[in-house]
Design a protein around this motif. Sequence first.
Motif, mmCIF file in Angstrom:
data_model
loop_
_atom_site.group_PDB
_atom_site.id
_atom_site.type_symbol
_atom_site.label_atom_id
_atom_site.label_comp_id
_atom_site.label_asym_id
_atom_site.label_seq_id
_atom_site.Cartn_x
_atom_site.Cartn_y
_atom_site.Cartn_z
ATOM 1 N N MET A 1 0.753 -1.218 -0.138
ATOM 2 C CA MET A 1 0.096 -0.157 0.042
ATOM 3 C C MET A 1 0.940 1.082 -0.053
ATOM 4 O O MET A 1 1.982 1.338 0.883
ATOM 5 N N VAL A 2 0.576 2.457 -0.772
ATOM 6 C CA VAL A 2 1.385 3.322 -0.968
ATOM 7 C C VAL A 2 0.647 4.598 -0.144
ATOM 8 O O VAL A 2 -0.776 4.607 -0.060
ATOM 9 N N ASP A 3 1.467 5.574 0.157
ATOM 10 C CA ASP A 3 0.751 6.850 0.563
ATOM 11 C C ASP A 3 0.412 7.768 -0.587
ATOM 12 O O ASP A 3 0.537 7.283 -1.573
ATOM 13 N N GLU A 4 -0.026 8.965 -0.102
ATOM 14 C CA GLU A 4 -0.199 9.937 -1.074
ATOM 15 C C GLU A 4 0.922 10.401 -1.854
ATOM 16 O O GLU A 4 0.506 10.926 -3.157
ATOM 17 N N GLN A 5 2.057 9.960 -1.526
ATOM 18 C CA GLN A 5 3.260 10.518 -2.418
ATOM 19 C C GLN A 5 3.683 9.315 -3.282
ATOM 20 O O GLN A 5 4.916 9.322 -3.829
ATOM 21 N N GLY A 6 2.982 8.145 -2.963
ATOM 22 C CA GLY A 6 3.456 6.991 -3.763
ATOM 23 C C GLY A 6 4.638 6.267 -3.222
ATOM 24 O O GLY A 6 5.150 5.377 -3.705
ATOM 25 N N ARG A 7 4.685 6.356 -1.835
ATOM 26 C CA ARG A 7 5.822 5.856 -0.896
ATOM 27 C C ARG A 7 5.110 4.547 -0.109
ATOM 28 O O ARG A 7 3.872 4.648 0.411
ATOM 29 N N ALA A 8 5.716 3.496 -0.275
ATOM 30 C CA ALA A 8 5.125 2.162 0.278
ATOM 31 C C ALA A 8 4.846 2.287 1.965
ATOM 32 O O ALA A 8 5.954 2.915 2.442
ATOM 33 N N MET A 9 3.987 2.017 2.474
ATOM 34 C CA MET A 9 3.354 2.101 3.702
ATOM 35 C C MET A 9 3.628 0.614 4.623
ATOM 36 O O MET A 9 3.903 0.619 5.715
ATOM 37 N N ASP A 10 3.631 -0.237 3.467
ATOM 38 C CA ASP A 10 3.733 -1.937 4.160
ATOM 39 C C ASP A 10 4.400 -2.567 2.947
ATOM 40 O O ASP A 10 4.883 -2.041 2.142
ATOM 41 N N GLY A 11 4.244 -3.840 3.338
ATOM 42 C CA GLY A 11 5.030 -4.721 2.623
ATOM 43 C C GLY A 11 4.139 -5.528 1.484
ATOM 44 O O GLY A 11 4.627 -6.551 0.836
ATOM 45 N N GLY A 12 2.882 -5.274 1.535
ATOM 46 C CA GLY A 12 1.868 -6.061 1.022
ATOM 47 C C GLY A 12 1.512 -7.264 1.397
ATOM 48 O O GLY A 12 1.752 -7.459 2.634
ATOM 49 N N LEU A 13 0.939 -8.039 0.747
ATOM 50 C CA LEU A 13 0.605 -9.565 0.941
ATOM 51 C C LEU A 13 1.315 -10.655 0.134
ATOM 52 O O LEU A 13 1.761 -10.553 -0.998
ATOM 53 N N PHE A 14 1.391 -11.607 0.685
ATOM 54 C CA PHE A 14 2.015 -12.965 0.181
ATOM 55 C C PHE A 14 1.019 -13.541 -0.693
ATOM 56 O O PHE A 14 -0.231 -13.153 -0.666
ATOM 57 N N ALA A 15 1.719 -14.140 -1.624
ATOM 58 C CA ALA A 15 0.794 -14.624 -2.637
ATOM 59 C C ALA A 15 -0.326 -15.642 -2.294
ATOM 60 O O ALA A 15 -0.106 -16.417 -1.295
ATOM 61 N N GLY A 16 -1.516 -15.694 -2.824
ATOM 62 C CA GLY A 16 -2.611 -16.191 -2.222
ATOM 63 C C GLY A 16 -3.355 -15.784 -1.124
ATOM 64 O O GLY A 16 -4.269 -16.411 -0.954
ATOM 65 N N VAL A 17 -2.915 -14.789 -0.582
ATOM 66 C CA VAL A 17 -3.857 -14.370 0.667
ATOM 67 C C VAL A 17 -4.998 -13.636 0.296
ATOM 68 O O VAL A 17 -4.904 -12.775 -0.586
ATOM 69 N N SER B 1 -2.021 8.790 5.336
ATOM 70 C CA SER B 1 -1.006 9.269 6.123
ATOM 71 C C SER B 1 -1.594 9.922 7.367
ATOM 72 O O SER B 1 -1.181 9.845 8.368
ATOM 73 N N ALA B 2 -2.345 10.896 7.123
ATOM 74 C CA ALA B 2 -2.605 11.765 8.331
ATOM 75 C C ALA B 2 -3.529 11.031 9.230
ATOM 76 O O ALA B 2 -3.602 11.455 10.412
ATOM 77 N N ASP B 3 -4.619 10.182 8.700
ATOM 78 C CA ASP B 3 -5.428 9.510 9.793
ATOM 79 C C ASP B 3 -4.336 8.400 10.472
ATOM 80 O O ASP B 3 -4.688 8.098 11.750
ATOM 81 N N LEU B 4 -3.459 7.781 10.020
ATOM 82 C CA LEU B 4 -2.539 6.926 10.533
ATOM 83 C C LEU B 4 -1.890 7.716 11.891
ATOM 84 O O LEU B 4 -1.882 7.190 12.832
ATOM 85 N N ALA B 5 -1.173 8.899 11.268
ATOM 86 C CA ALA B 5 -0.917 9.793 12.231
ATOM 87 C C ALA B 5 -1.683 10.112 13.286
ATOM 88 O O ALA B 5 -1.208 10.088 14.712
ATOM 89 N N ALA B 6 -3.063 10.509 12.969
ATOM 90 C CA ALA B 6 -3.855 10.651 14.203
ATOM 91 C C ALA B 6 -4.297 9.562 15.121
ATOM 92 O O ALA B 6 -4.279 9.762 16.229
ATOM 93 N N ALA B 7 -4.389 8.634 14.611
ATOM 94 C CA ALA B 7 -4.492 7.400 15.209
ATOM 95 C C ALA B 7 -3.435 7.166 16.506
ATOM 96 O O ALA B 7 -3.604 6.688 17.421
ATOM 97 N N ASN B 8 -2.222 7.013 15.678
ATOM 98 C CA ASN B 8 -1.080 6.811 16.709
ATOM 99 C C ASN B 8 -1.009 7.967 17.956
ATOM 100 O O ASN B 8 -0.486 7.736 18.733
ATOM 101 N N GLN B 9 -1.346 9.102 17.521
ATOM 102 C CA GLN B 9 -1.542 10.109 18.495
ATOM 103 C C GLN B 9 -2.736 10.152 19.790
ATOM 104 O O GLN B 9 -2.632 10.035 20.747
ATOM 105 N N ALA B 10 -3.776 9.552 19.030
ATOM 106 C CA ALA B 10 -4.878 9.401 19.876
ATOM 107 C C ALA B 10 -4.960 8.386 20.603
ATOM 108 O O ALA B 10 -5.471 8.213 21.957
ATOM 109 N N MET B 11 -4.462 7.236 20.145
ATOM 110 C CA MET B 11 -4.318 5.731 20.795
ATOM 111 C C MET B 11 -3.017 5.384 20.529
ATOM 112 O O MET B 11 -2.596 4.084 19.979
#
Length: 505
Positions: free
Chosen positions: A288-304, A337-347
Amino acid sequence: MPLLPSLSTLAAAAVAGPAACAGLATPHGDVTVTRAEFVQPAPAWVPAGHGPYAPVPVKVPLCRVEGTIEGTIGFELWLPVQWNGRLLGAGVGGDAGVFNYRDMSIRVAQGFATVTTDAGHKAAAPRWMADPKANIDYQHRAVHLTTQAAKQLVARHFGRPAQRSYYLGCSGGGRQALKEMQNYPADYDGVVAGAPGPYMPLQSVRMLWFSLEQQRQPEAALRDADWSLYERRVHEACDPVDGRRDGVIENPARCRFDTRQLLCKPGQGEGCLTAPRLAMLDRIVAPMVDEQGRAMDGGLFAGVRTRPGPPSPLLRAMWADGVHNDPDWDAMTFRRSADLAAANQAMPELRADRTAIQPFVRRGGKAILYQGWQDPSTNAGPTIDYYARLARANGGLARLDDAVRLFMVPGMYHCRGGPGADLFGGSGDETATGDAAGDVLWALIRWVEQGQAPASLEARKIGADGAASPARTLCAFPASARPQPGAAATRFTCRTDPMLSRMMR
């Protein structure tokens, strides 16, 4: 491992009857015991109101303690007459709000004093995440305070403290196990954390974002049949890679599958994916990429496969109530990105990916993590990533192996289910035998109490006919099970897998 009671256990049984049970219904500071009832099954007893954690019939006499902490954190503690000297915490998943009667009923029969908490709220409570106390209790406080209360009540009831304490949970319960290891290293001597989702806020971003994307592009929305097609075709292609064709991919990291094979040919309407759906599948499987096209995670293994249809209600509650405190929050305004940052700050304590576990390790604490390779809810990649970061932060894999081990389960979905063997004593497994070879809890106990670290576990699956499959070998990461040359088709040995070893770097 035998379950014979020790002499001290038999002595404790003499003082753990109805009178001792009734004596617990007295004030204990912030702990209020609302009921202490002696249960004598005749021949079996099942508590009512279990929610998703359906118990198995209980056939041993016990003291059932119900209570609250600070007026809002609910808990139950079951104290068997024939006590094995150990306390077991039973974790709850999802949005909690219920008790884990299932693990309590399975393990109280093995002699454990078992305790569980609703994590500080009731499942039916509206907008509970908007309540600051309920929110922080859910993140980490409720399990810790319940553990402290349980230890005090155990000592009072039996006349001596628990000799050892353990925690068992999967999904949200697995996350709770990690939080105990990270935040409260003195609570438990050992924890079993199944499918823990160490960085759950980021996992939640992935789940919500791609669900919303499919709502925005209905022509690209993937149906359950589409995911089943993808899963089946990947298994057909990659099942033999491990040297056996058994309907399960031993190591999905070795699987390479070209999704273009699924594209519908001209005039084809079934057993394929349209171009928009194939494009959506490729996006979901990729990082999954962020608004600037940078990877946020490593994706899924095949078949998931992943969850089709609308997002889980828990995801909306997390952002609408826990993060934005707005019951009218529009999910279509969600920003990765913004909502992930907000979640990390709130919880901030919703994350369970701290690597500073030295206090737990110095006390002799042990942890076993287990994770289904095919898990669609808390994906395998983040659990492996966390294990690798643990190793780097704690002196390398060789040293980490002295305290923490990870078992990947081929073909298993979220905690249970899937084409692979999924019964090995994990949370909710009513076939748990107490044999350390095939019961992860007792493998942990043997590790803590006898110093024997588990290199492998035996897993089984119950078929449609009710019969158990032959044992499948689960190996401590980064090993994989390989067929023994010249041996029967069900004989395997664990060998270090170079591809998995590279994931630890």
